[in-house]
Design an enzyme around this catalytic site. Structure first.
Site, short mmCIF file in Angstrom:
data_model
loop_
_atom_site.label_atom_id
_atom_site.label_comp_id
_atom_site.label_asym_id
_atom_site.label_seq_id
_atom_site.Cartn_x
_atom_site.Cartn_y
_atom_site.Cartn_z
N ASP A 139 -13.00 5.94 2.14
CA ASP A 139 -11.57 5.99 2.47
C ASP A 139 -11.17 7.42 2.86
OD1 ASP A 139 -8.81 5.98 2.56
OD2 ASP A 139 -8.55 4.84 0.72
N ASP A 182 0.88 -1.17 0.00
CA ASP A 182 0.00 0.00 0.00
C ASP A 182 0.92 1.21 0.00
OD1 ASP A 182 -1.61 2.14 0.59
OD2 ASP A 182 -2.30 1.39 2.53
N GLU A 195 -7.19 0.66 -4.78
CA GLU A 195 -7.28 0.58 -3.31
C GLU A 195 -8.62 0.07 -2.80
OE1 GLU A 195 -5.99 4.49 -2.24
OE2 GLU A 195 -3.95 4.09 -2.94
N LYS A 237 2.80 11.22 -3.52
CA LYS A 237 1.77 10.51 -4.30
C LYS A 237 0.89 11.48 -5.09
CE LYS A 237 -1.76 6.98 -3.49
NZ LYS A 237 -2.28 6.07 -2.45
#
Ligand code: AMP
Length: 584
Positions: free
Chosen positions: A184, A6, A161, A68
């Site tokens: 999320d 992850d 994800e 990211k």
């Protein structure tokens, strides 16, 4: 071995599937969450993770966090507004006079994860499944793949994800066309994805989010509140960082406590601050921020053409969903209780590990339930467990083995069906037993085939067939797959705890069986051919035989194995003579 990774905005994790379990790996300090922060010292190797995070406030100019956000991005695109560069060219980050690509920075984080895994496992780990947000476009996915390759991985798959999270929650076991919402809320980003299960594969029906909404915003809001209480006029950049850190610590604590006291030693000049803070107070400042997720959820549902009532499950992912307020608001938005059975900050990594296991063939089927929870086998002569279908085998499954009679004149065999992971039959669970008769014969002459087959419903059929007379018997056992999680855990814990004793017991039993076979055989051979050997050799053989008997009585495994080896050696000539005689 394929690792599951992850690669998060705030934190990253790595895991592998080992001995039938998905495992997330911790660094030497025992921590599994590795902060996605890289600090480039002017000369020397980059610091990554917790060390970089600690030093960040001292060297902000050479630290990269949340890289990211820039993966696969070009200057001028969303999220790059504050960066300087020519519009349209791929984003680079200037550090110590060098322009670094986001892929390069991410690859440092991935290298760190790789080394954590390799240190823990003691082997090279060079294949990986890496997760990305569902909304990542091709360029962002390609950049993630590139980062993996720069770190020395063969990237086996880029996985969304929410799909990974759903796998971790075991939602692939739901019936076909089930619909799932994955909420999320991490450190810096929020997204809501609606998934549908089609033939065992998750389809992302829609995804909506905000790449600038997360725990960081909550920390800032709480910090502002603290500032108000503290009555401080101006803040130095360093004080600002410390205040936000304190806010974050308090926020995390208040997910499980009702109140706390924020301590900030020597905040202003020589004055220390001590500010009491309650959960209710932080909820008041956080609520408007978390409420911003509501519209995004509703939009994602509308895009997917799904009503909240049609959802089979709601799962929460990301560290910020540990807040009770988030759990309360999501159950309001969706009209159902979220499934809280997994750690929200580990679910994505866990799912990546499961996907890696599926690719490796360790989990042949996406349907994770459809495996044998414990090994199935039969009791063999001597009281040992002989595994026929190992634990974690995908069902339906079929396997068999041939057995023979251990004693001359035996006229049947008792088949005792066992379940469990222990070496000794008596430590496992007996599922059933039956007799298969066969004509009496010499030792080792009977041939009994035993076949286990488990159908897709988990029903075990045990068939035993005597191949000479063609007699066969079949029994059906229903409880082979339906074992409670607690029972499986207890059995696995027992097998680990007793692994050494069990192994010793197995070795001793095997040696005992050999001794019991060898002693009468040596005796018979001496009767027949002893006169042809020198007296000293006969004496030696008898001495070694009594040592084997004594070792048997002592129940000492090593002694018995040694005695058997010595006897084996002492009877070399006798054995050759016996063979010569037999051949005429
Ligand atoms: P993630 O991006 O999933 O690693 O989530 C990181 C965010 O989760 C950070 O903003 C953390 O402050 C937040 N977080 C972690 N643990 C808790 C907790 N117990 N309560 C509230 N927020 C938490």
């Amino acid at each position: 071995m394929i690792a599951g990774i992850d690669l998060g905005t705030t934190n990253s994790l790595i895991g592998v599937f080992e001995s039938g379990f998905p495992m997330l790996l911790a660094d030497t300090e025992g921590r599994r969450l590795i902060p996605s922060v890289v600090l480039y010292p002017e000369n020397g190797i980059p610091l990554i993770g917790r060390e970089a995070l600690r030093m960040q406030s001292l060297h902000p100019e050479c630290t990269v966090a949340s890289v990211k956000r820039f993966m696969g991005r070009r200057f001028g695109e969303e999220g790059t507004e504050h960066l300087q560069g020519t519009k349209g060219i791929p984003v680079t980050l200037p550090i110590n006079g060098i322009d670094l690509t986001p892929e390069e920075v991410s690859s440092e984080i991935l290298k760190k994860l790789k080394s954590v895994a390799e240190e823990r496992l003691g082997t090279t780990v060079d294949r990986a499944v890496i997760t990305v947000p569902a909304y990542f476009n091709d360029a962002q996915r390609a950049a993630t793949r590139m980062a993996g390759e720069l770190a020395g991985f063969t990237v086996e798959r880029i996985l969304s994800e929410p799909t990974a999270a759903a796998l971790a929650y075991g939602l692939d076991k739901l019936s076909d066309r089930s619909k799932v919402a994955v909420y999320d809320l991490g450190g810096g980003t929020f997204d809501l994805s609606v998934l549908q299960l089609d033939n065992g594969v998750f389809q992302v029906l829609s995804t909506h989010g905000d790449t600038h909404l997360g725990g960081d915003d909550l920390d800032e809001a709480i910090a502002r509140r603290l500032l108000r209480e503290a009555d401080i006029e101006t803040l130095t950049p360093e004080m600002k960082v410390r205040l936000k850190e304190a806010a974050r610590t308090a926020k995390e604590l208040l997910s499980s406590e009702d109140s706390t006291v924020v301590l900030l030693p020597f905040m202003e000049g020589s004055q220390s601050l001590e500010i009491p803070l309650t959960r209710a107070q932080i909820e008041e400042v956080c609520e408007p921020i978390i409420q911003r997720t509501r519209a995004l959820c509703l939009r994602a549902l509308a895009d997917a053409g799904v009503q909240a009532e049609q959802l089979d499950q709601l799962i929460l992912v990301g560290g910020s969903t540990r807040m009770p307020l988030v759990q309360k608001l999501t159950s309001e938005i969706f009209g159902k209780q979220p499934n809280l059975s997994q750690h929200p900050d580990e679910a994505v990594a866990l799912g990546a590990v499961l996907q890696a296991a599926i690719l490796e063939g360790n989990l042949q089927n996406v349907a994770l339930l459809d495996v044998t929870p414990l090994s199935l086998g039969i009791e063999t002569f001597g009281g040992l467990m002989n595994v026929i279908i190992p634990r974690n085998t995908t069902i339906p499954a079929k396997a068999g083995e041939m057995f023979t009679n251990a004693v001359a004149g035996q006229s049947g065999m008792k088949i005792i069906v066992l379940q469990g992971e222990r070496e000794l039959a008596s430590d496992n669970w007996m599922l059933g037993s039956f007799e298969i008769p066969f004509p009496p014969s010499q030792k080792g002459a009977a041939r009994v085939g035993v076949q286990f087959s488990i159908d897709a419903d988990g029903i075990l059929q045990v068939l035993a067939r005597d191949t000479s007379a063609g007699i066969e018997k079949i029994v059906e056992i229903k409880s082979a797959v339906e074992v409670s999680d607690e029972a499986v855990e207890a059995m696995l814990a027992g097998s680990l705890e007793h692994a050494f004793e069990d192994m010793d017991a197995r070795i001793f039993t095997e040696a005992r069986l050999k001794a019991e076979e060898m002693l009468p055989a040596v005796e018979a051979a001496l009767d027949q051919l002893g006169s042809e050997l020198p007296e000293s050799e006969v004496l030696d053989i008898r001495q070694q035989s009594s040592e084997v008997e004594a070792a048997l009585k002592s129940k000492e495994t090593t002694r018995l194995k040694q005695a058997l080896a010595v006897l084996d050696n002492a009877t070399q000539t006798l054995a050759t003579k016996l063979l010569e005689k037999a051949m005429g």
